[in-house]
Design a protein around this motif. Structure first.
Motif, PDB file in Angstrom:
ATOM      1  N   ILE A   1       9.591 -30.698 -35.921  1.00 27.87           N
ATOM      2  CA  ILE A   1       9.730 -31.945 -35.160  1.00 27.87           C
ATOM      3  C   ILE A   1       9.757 -31.640 -33.663  1.00 27.87           C
ATOM      4  O   ILE A   1       9.028 -32.243 -32.878  1.00 27.87           O
ATOM      5  N   GLY A   2      10.593 -30.693 -33.267  1.00 33.30           N
ATOM      6  CA  GLY A   2      10.705 -30.322 -31.852  1.00 33.30           C
ATOM      7  C   GLY A   2       9.397 -29.795 -31.286  1.00 33.30           C
ATOM      8  O   GLY A   2       9.014 -30.121 -30.165  1.00 33.30           O
ATOM      9  N   GLY A   3       8.688 -28.997 -32.057  1.00 30.91           N
ATOM     10  CA  GLY A   3       7.418 -28.441 -31.604  1.00 30.91           C
ATOM     11  C   GLY A   3       6.370 -29.517 -31.377  1.00 30.91           C
ATOM     12  O   GLY A   3       5.642 -29.498 -30.387  1.00 30.91           O
ATOM     13  N   HIS A   4       6.303 -30.470 -32.308  1.00 36.47           N
ATOM     14  CA  HIS A   4       5.338 -31.554 -32.161  1.00 36.47           C
ATOM     15  C   HIS A   4       5.690 -32.468 -30.977  1.00 36.47           C
ATOM     16  O   HIS A   4       4.803 -32.947 -30.278  1.00 36.47           O
ATOM     17  N   ILE A   5       6.982 -32.704 -30.775  1.00 33.45           N
ATOM     18  CA  ILE A   5       7.400 -33.506 -29.622  1.00 33.45           C
ATOM     19  C   ILE A   5       6.995 -32.805 -28.329  1.00 33.45           C
ATOM     20  O   ILE A   5       6.465 -33.439 -27.412  1.00 33.45           O
ATOM     21  N   THR A   6       7.210 -31.502 -28.274  1.00 32.91           N
ATOM     22  CA  THR A   6       6.854 -30.739 -27.080  1.00 32.91           C
ATOM     23  C   THR A   6       5.357 -30.831 -26.808  1.00 32.91           C
ATOM     24  O   THR A   6       4.939 -31.050 -25.663  1.00 32.91           O
ATOM     25  N   ARG A   7       4.540 -30.696 -27.860  1.00 32.69           N
ATOM     26  CA  ARG A   7       3.095 -30.809 -27.690  1.00 32.69           C
ATOM     27  C   ARG A   7       2.709 -32.183 -27.135  1.00 32.69           C
ATOM     28  O   ARG A   7       1.857 -32.288 -26.261  1.00 32.69           O
ATOM     29  N   ARG A   8       3.336 -33.228 -27.663  1.00 34.45           N
ATOM     30  CA  ARG A   8       3.035 -34.587 -27.187  1.00 34.45           C
ATOM     31  C   ARG A   8       3.429 -34.763 -25.728  1.00 34.45           C
ATOM     32  O   ARG A   8       2.700 -35.371 -24.948  1.00 34.45           O
ATOM     33  N   LEU A   9       4.605 -34.262 -25.370  1.00 37.09           N
ATOM     34  CA  LEU A   9       5.063 -34.405 -23.988  1.00 37.09           C
ATOM     35  C   LEU A   9       4.143 -33.658 -23.027  1.00 37.09           C
ATOM     36  O   LEU A   9       3.847 -34.145 -21.934  1.00 37.09           O
ATOM     37  N   ILE A  10       3.665 -32.489 -23.433  1.00 36.54           N
ATOM     38  CA  ILE A  10       2.729 -31.734 -22.601  1.00 36.54           C
ATOM     39  C   ILE A  10       1.426 -32.500 -22.475  1.00 36.54           C
ATOM     40  O   ILE A  10       0.848 -32.599 -21.384  1.00 36.54           O
ATOM     41  N   GLN A  11       0.958 -33.080 -23.576  1.00 38.63           N
ATOM     42  CA  GLN A  11      -0.279 -33.864 -23.537  1.00 38.63           C
ATOM     43  C   GLN A  11      -0.135 -35.057 -22.590  1.00 38.63           C
ATOM     44  O   GLN A  11      -1.026 -35.335 -21.790  1.00 38.63           O
ATOM     45  N   ILE A  12       0.996 -35.751 -22.672  1.00 36.56           N
ATOM     46  CA  ILE A  12       1.252 -36.893 -21.788  1.00 36.56           C
ATOM     47  C   ILE A  12       1.257 -36.440 -20.327  1.00 36.56           C
ATOM     48  O   ILE A  12       0.646 -37.075 -19.467  1.00 36.56           O
ATOM     49  N   ALA A  13       1.925 -35.343 -20.042  1.00 37.91           N
ATOM     50  CA  ALA A  13       1.991 -34.836 -18.667  1.00 37.91           C
ATOM     51  C   ALA A  13       0.612 -34.433 -18.170  1.00 37.91           C
ATOM     52  O   ALA A  13       0.246 -34.734 -17.028  1.00 37.91           O
ATOM     53  N   GLU A  14      -0.171 -33.761 -19.017  1.00 32.84           N
ATOM     54  CA  GLU A  14      -1.515 -33.356 -18.611  1.00 32.84           C
ATOM     55  C   GLU A  14      -2.382 -34.571 -18.308  1.00 32.84           C
ATOM     56  O   GLU A  14      -3.151 -34.570 -17.341  1.00 32.84           O
ATOM     57  N   GLN A  15      -2.254 -35.621 -19.127  1.00 36.59           N
ATOM     58  CA  GLN A  15      -3.034 -36.835 -18.891  1.00 36.59           C
ATOM     59  C   GLN A  15      -2.640 -37.487 -17.564  1.00 36.59           C
ATOM     60  O   GLN A  15      -3.498 -37.938 -16.814  1.00 36.59           O
ATOM     61  N   GLN A  16      -1.347 -37.512 -17.290  1.00 36.51           N
ATOM     62  CA  GLN A  16      -0.895 -38.095 -16.028  1.00 36.51           C
ATOM     63  C   GLN A  16      -1.359 -37.274 -14.834  1.00 36.51           C
ATOM     64  O   GLN A  16      -1.758 -37.833 -13.817  1.00 36.51           O
TER      65      GLN A  16
END
Length: 73
Positions: free
Chosen positions: A51-66
């Motif tokens: 769960i934590g790993g997938h959340i981290t991946r999503r947060l990185i993806q969101i940051a990269e998009q921004q």
């Protein structure tokens, strides 16, 4: 002062609801049941780590998009 069970403190306290929602979404996608009482002690480490790993991946993806101006590749 009431202490949160987690030693992690959020920089932006208003993000808590969004992060909690993301946690439940990721767990559901992975087929992992989150305890209703909020006690994670009986969960497998593999499950909580996933769960934590997938959340981290999503947060990185969101940051990269921004950072890229919202352009998806």
């Amino acid at each position: 002062m009431a202490r949160n069970r987690s030693s992690n403190t959020l920089v932006v306290q208003q993000a808590r609801a969004a992060l909690d929602q993301m946690k439940y979404e990721v767990a559901q996608e992975l087929g992992i049941q989150i305890p209703q009482d909020g006690y994670y002690g009986n969960m497998a480490t593999r499950d909580t780590g996933a769960i934590g790993g997938h959340i981290t991946r999503r947060l990185i993806q969101i940051a990269e998009q921004q950072l890229s101006g919202g352009i998806r590749r």
